[in-house]
Write an enzyme that holds these catalytic residues in place. Structure first.
Site, PDB file in Angstrom:
ATOM      1  N   ASN A   9       0.874  -1.178   0.000  1.00  0.00           N
ATOM      2  CA  ASN A   9       0.000   0.000   0.000  1.00  0.00           C
ATOM      3  C   ASN A   9       0.908   1.224   0.000  1.00  0.00           C
ATOM      4  O   ASN A   9       1.471   1.589   1.029  1.00  0.00           O
ATOM      5  CB  ASN A   9      -0.892  -0.017   1.256  1.00  0.00           C
ATOM      6  CG  ASN A   9      -1.725   1.248   1.376  1.00  0.00           C
ATOM      7  OD1 ASN A   9      -1.828   2.028   0.435  1.00  0.00           O
ATOM      8  ND2 ASN A   9      -2.325   1.454   2.543  1.00  0.00           N
ATOM      9  N   LYS A  11       0.126   4.231  -0.361  1.00  0.00           N
ATOM     10  CA  LYS A  11      -0.554   5.430   0.173  1.00  0.00           C
ATOM     11  C   LYS A  11      -0.323   6.621  -0.761  1.00  0.00           C
ATOM     12  O   LYS A  11      -0.234   6.439  -1.978  1.00  0.00           O
ATOM     13  CB  LYS A  11      -0.082   5.718   1.600  1.00  0.00           C
ATOM     14  CG  LYS A  11      -0.151   4.498   2.501  1.00  0.00           C
ATOM     15  CD  LYS A  11      -0.080   4.853   3.950  1.00  0.00           C
ATOM     16  CE  LYS A  11       0.091   3.592   4.776  1.00  0.00           C
ATOM     17  NZ  LYS A  11      -0.133   3.784   6.174  1.00  0.00           N
ATOM     18  N   HIS A  95      -9.625   0.923   4.923  1.00  0.00           N
ATOM     19  CA  HIS A  95      -8.342   1.194   5.593  1.00  0.00           C
ATOM     20  C   HIS A  95      -8.599   2.168   6.744  1.00  0.00           C
ATOM     21  O   HIS A  95      -9.449   3.058   6.637  1.00  0.00           O
ATOM     22  CB  HIS A  95      -7.348   1.782   4.592  1.00  0.00           C
ATOM     23  CG  HIS A  95      -5.956   1.851   5.128  1.00  0.00           C
ATOM     24  ND1 HIS A  95      -5.563   2.834   6.009  1.00  0.00           N
ATOM     25  CD2 HIS A  95      -4.872   1.044   4.942  1.00  0.00           C
ATOM     26  CE1 HIS A  95      -4.289   2.627   6.327  1.00  0.00           C
ATOM     27  NE2 HIS A  95      -3.850   1.557   5.698  1.00  0.00           N
ATOM     28  N   GLU A  97      -7.129   4.686   7.707  1.00  0.00           N
ATOM     29  CA  GLU A  97      -7.014   6.108   7.342  1.00  0.00           C
ATOM     30  C   GLU A  97      -8.274   6.585   6.632  1.00  0.00           C
ATOM     31  O   GLU A  97      -8.678   7.743   6.773  1.00  0.00           O
ATOM     32  CB  GLU A  97      -5.753   6.318   6.487  1.00  0.00           C
ATOM     33  CG  GLU A  97      -4.493   6.185   7.329  1.00  0.00           C
ATOM     34  CD  GLU A  97      -3.264   5.668   6.593  1.00  0.00           C
ATOM     35  OE1 GLU A  97      -3.224   5.736   5.351  1.00  0.00           O
ATOM     36  OE2 GLU A  97      -2.348   5.179   7.276  1.00  0.00           O
ATOM     37  N   GLU A 167      -5.463  -4.943  10.637  1.00  0.00           N
ATOM     38  CA  GLU A 167      -4.478  -3.880  10.806  1.00  0.00           C
ATOM     39  C   GLU A 167      -4.775  -3.105  12.090  1.00  0.00           C
ATOM     40  O   GLU A 167      -5.622  -2.202  12.086  1.00  0.00           O
ATOM     41  CB  GLU A 167      -4.549  -2.909   9.621  1.00  0.00           C
ATOM     42  CG  GLU A 167      -4.277  -3.543   8.276  1.00  0.00           C
ATOM     43  CD  GLU A 167      -3.695  -2.529   7.302  1.00  0.00           C
ATOM     44  OE1 GLU A 167      -2.580  -2.739   6.858  1.00  0.00           O
ATOM     45  OE2 GLU A 167      -4.364  -1.516   7.023  1.00  0.00           O
ATOM     46  N   GLY A 173       2.058   2.526  10.517  1.00  0.00           N
ATOM     47  CA  GLY A 173       2.942   3.668  10.315  1.00  0.00           C
ATOM     48  C   GLY A 173       3.629   4.156  11.570  1.00  0.00           C
ATOM     49  O   GLY A 173       4.226   5.230  11.577  1.00  0.00           O
ATOM     50  N   SER A 212       3.188  -1.923  10.299  1.00  0.00           N
ATOM     51  CA  SER A 212       4.652  -1.887  10.445  1.00  0.00           C
ATOM     52  C   SER A 212       5.303  -3.239  10.193  1.00  0.00           C
ATOM     53  O   SER A 212       6.306  -3.573  10.831  1.00  0.00           O
ATOM     54  CB  SER A 212       5.041  -1.325  11.819  1.00  0.00           C
ATOM     55  OG  SER A 212       4.542  -0.001  11.964  1.00  0.00           O
TER      56      SER A 212
HETATM   57  C1  PEP Z   1      -0.935   0.219   5.858  1.00  0.00           C
HETATM   58  O1  PEP Z   1      -0.980   1.373   5.476  1.00  0.00           O
HETATM   59  O2  PEP Z   1      -1.814  -0.565   5.506  1.00  0.00           O
HETATM   60  C2  PEP Z   1       0.177  -0.190   6.703  1.00  0.00           C
HETATM   61  C3  PEP Z   1       0.140  -1.375   7.246  1.00  0.00           C
HETATM   62  O3  PEP Z   1       1.199   0.718   6.868  1.00  0.00           O
HETATM   63  P1  PEP Z   1       2.607   0.445   7.601  1.00  0.00           P
HETATM   64  O4  PEP Z   1       3.139  -0.860   7.075  1.00  0.00           O
HETATM   65  O5  PEP Z   1       3.458   1.600   7.215  1.00  0.00           O
HETATM   66  O6  PEP Z   1       2.334   0.369   9.047  1.00  0.00           O
END
Ligand code: PEP
Length: 254
Positions: A9, A11, A95, A97, A167, A173, A212
C-alpha cells in the site's frame, strides 16, 4: 491451501520517476511461486502508469479506494468500471485512514465491498482496533462488528472472493508491531467468526496482517497459523524490504 498475499500500500507517496525506479526492482526480483500473490496499490493517478510498466510481470494491481457509485456528479471520485478498464484487480477498502480521516463508516465500507464484488474485483477489507479500544479489551468485539457489517450486507458466500487485512490502528505507520501472538489471536477469531457461517470459506480465506510489517519482523508474523500474508505500507516503498518480505512469504508456504 490458502493463498499467501503480499500487498504493498503505497498510500499518497511517489512520483512517476520514483515509481518507475521502484517497479524496475520489483519486477526484476519478485518470486514466482504457486499460491503466492504479490500486488502493489499505487496512488490512483499512477494506476495506469504502473499497469503499463508491469506488463506481464507477476505483480497484480490494486487501488487504495473506490466509490460505491457507478458514475455521476462525484467530483474527485473514481468508479469500479474505471478500475476494471485499466486492469486493476484488487481494491483496499476500509483502511483505517479512510475510516478515521475520511469518516467512512462500517456501512460505507460494506457498500464499497458489495460494489467491488459485483464488479468482479477483489476487495481487501481492512479491520482493526485503536490503542484505546485494545486497552479497553474491545479488540475482538470491534473487529467482529466491522466484519459483521460486511457479512450482513453481502452474505458469507461472497467471502470466497474477499481478502481480509487485520491492521491494528496503533501499529500502522508507527513502527509498533503487534506481537505474533496478538496478531494470531485476532486472525484466529476472524476465521472462527466466518467458520460459524461457512467452514470451507473460512478455511480458504486469506487474512493478511498489516501494521509496520517489515523485512525484520515478517518471518515471525507469517509463521503464525492464521496469518496468510501482509498488507505493507512504509516497507513497500523500499524494493529490498518488499522483496525480502515476498521471499519470507514464499518460505512460509513450505
Ligand atoms: C498500511 O498502510 O496498511 C500499513 C500497514 O502501513 P505500515 O506498514 O506503514 O504500518
Amino acid at each position: 491451501m490458502r493463498k499467501t498475499i503480499v500487498a504493498g500500500n503505497w498510500k499518497m507517496n511517489g512520483t512517476s520517476k520514483s515509481i518507475k525506479t521502484l517497479l524496475e526492482s520489483l519486477t526484476a526480483g519478485v518470486p514466482v511461486v504457486e499460491g503466492l500473490v504479490t500486488l502493489v496499490c499505487p496512488p490512483a493517478v499512477y494506476l495506469s502508469q504502473v499497469k503499463q510498466q508491469l506488463g506481464s510481470a507477476p505483480i497484480a494491481l490494486g487501488a487504495q479506494n473506490v466509490s460505491a457509485q457507478s458514475a455521476g456528479a462525484l467530483t474527485g471520485e473514481w468508479s469500479l468500471e474505471m478500475l476494471e478498464d485499466i486492469g486493476c484487480e484488487y481494491v483496499i477498502l476500509g483502511h483505517s485512514e479512510r475510516r478515521s480521516i475520511f469518516a467512512e463508516s462500517n456501512a460505507d465500507v460494506a457498500d464499497k465491498v458489495a460494489a467491488t464484488l459485483a464488479a468482479g474485483l477483489i476487495p481487501i477489507l481492512c479491520v482493526g482496533e485503536t490503542l484505546e479500544q485494545r486497552n479497553a479489551g474491545e479488540t475482538l468485539a470491534l473487529v467482529a462488528a466491522q466484519i459483521d457489517a460486511v457479512l450482513q450486507r453481502v452474505g458469507v458466500e461472497d467471502f470466497a472472493s474477499v481478502v481480509i487485512a487485520y491492521e491494528p490502528v496503533w501499529a500502522i505507520g508507527t513502527g509498533l508491531t503487534a506481537t505474533p501472538e496478538q496478531a494470531q489471536e485476532v486472525h484466529a477469531a476472524i476465521r472462527a467468526q466466518l467458520a460459524e457461517c461457512d467452514a470451507d470459506i473460512a478455511d480458504q480465506l486469506s487474512i493478511l496482517y498489516g501494521g509496520s510489517m517489515n523485512a525484520g519482523n515478517a518471518a515471525e508474523l507469517l509463521a503464525q497459523q492464521d496469518i496468510d500474508g501482509g498488507l505493507i505500507g512504509g516497507a513497500s516503498l523500499k524494493a529490498d524490504e518488499f522483496l525480502t518480505i515476498c521471499a519470507v512469504a514464499t518460505e512460509s508456504r513450505k
